[in-house]
Design an enzyme around this catalytic site. Structure first.
Site, PDB file in Angstrom:
ATOM      1  N   GLY A  33      -9.075   4.978   5.911  1.00 20.30           N
ATOM      2  CA  GLY A  33      -9.897   4.884   4.664  1.00 20.30           C
ATOM      3  C   GLY A  33      -9.151   4.273   3.680  1.00 20.30           C
ATOM      4  O   GLY A  33      -8.291   3.510   3.835  1.00 20.30           O
ATOM      5  N   ASN A  34      -9.941   4.311   2.355  1.00 18.20           N
ATOM      6  CA  ASN A  34      -9.266   3.674   1.254  1.00 18.20           C
ATOM      7  C   ASN A  34      -9.257   4.405  -0.030  1.00 18.20           C
ATOM      8  O   ASN A  34     -10.058   5.778   0.164  1.00 18.20           O
ATOM      9  CB  ASN A  34      -9.536   2.035   1.291  1.00 18.20           C
ATOM     10  CG  ASN A  34     -11.125   2.300   0.871  1.00 18.20           C
ATOM     11  OD1 ASN A  34     -11.584   2.654  -0.142  1.00 18.20           O
ATOM     12  ND2 ASN A  34     -11.842   1.340   1.976  1.00 18.20           N
TER      13      ASN A  34
END
Ligand code: CTP
Ligand code: CA
Length: 222
Positions: A33-34
């Site tokens: 993810g980020n």
């Protein structure tokens, strides 16, 4: 001819906004993810709705809530966001792609939890499709397409390159070098470029105020 209400200038207009990160599954318990919170995209979607637009908000995983009435579509992965965007795009006059879409996704997703049996482990990744570039190819003359560029170096050159390459009408540059800008913060500092590469620099302000600036720049093009 149609009348434009000063208070609700986007009444009758359909708008698509994307927000948040995407999660790319590695196995049933893990993902790539980020740090995107979704705040900027939600602020833009809410602002468009308050201007009278019929807003579809396609969002990755986020804790954000909208304060306006809009059509919210929750997705998880870049592939799901792409599919949802392609479905919604032909119906809208304005699209703002503020989601932080993963650039790479695992080549395969393990169906069972990966066990820590080996001392080294590497993951094979493949590029995701660039949603914004795909929409740029589908865009007709009655549509406006706005993208973001998140940069840490040669910011302006990179942003202008993306504007042209992806066939955008505006690009919003977010520099991670600006204090008070970026992930999880309630403030942001942006620079907007139009197709003629004319540059508008904004002060650091709350994401709600930044959303107003972005929407006003888009309104100028209508
Ligand atoms: N974007 C997209 N689909 C992707 C990746 C990015 O639609 N698979 C969009 C983002 O929503 C954003 C714009 O592209 O509006 C720019 O994202 P950014 O990460 O700054 O640029 P990239 O083109 O992905 O290039 P790079 O990460 O190499 O700088
Ligand atoms: Ca990227």
């Amino acid at each position: 001819s149609e009348t434009i209400r000063k208070d609700l200038p986007l009444l009758g207009k359909k708008v698509l906004v994307t927000a948040g990160p995407t999660y790319e599954a590695i196995d049933p318990v893990r993902f790539i993810g980020n740090h995107s919170s979704g705040k900027m995209g939600f602020a833009i979607a809410d602002r468009f709705a308050s201007l009278g637009a019929d807003v579809t908000l396609i969002t990755g995983p986020t804790a954000e809530k909208s304060t306006q009435q809009l059509n919210r579509i929750d997705v998880v992965s870049a592939a799901q966001m792409l599919a949802a965007c392609k479905k919604a795009f032909s119906d809208v006059q304005i699209t703002v792609m503020s989601a932080a879409v993963a650039d790479y996704t695992p080549v395969t997703t393990a169906s069972q939890k990966i066990k820590k049996t080996s001392s080294e482990f590497s993951l094979e990744l493949k590029k995701t499709e660039d949603i914004l570039a795909t929409l740029g190819k589908l865009k007709t003359k009655n549509q406006l397409l706005v993208g973001f560029a998140l940069e840490t170096e040669n910011e302006e050159e990179h942003a202008k390159g993306k504007l042209t390459r992806k066939n955008l009408d505006l690009i919003v540059l977010n520099s991670l070098n600006d204090k008070g800008a970026g992930f999880k913060m309630d403030t942001n500092k942006i620079t907007i470029f139009n197709k003629a590469f004319e540059k508008t620099v904004f002060e650091m302000k709350s994401k709600t105020e930044v959303a107003k600036d972005i929407c006003s720049e888009i309104l100028k093009l209508i």
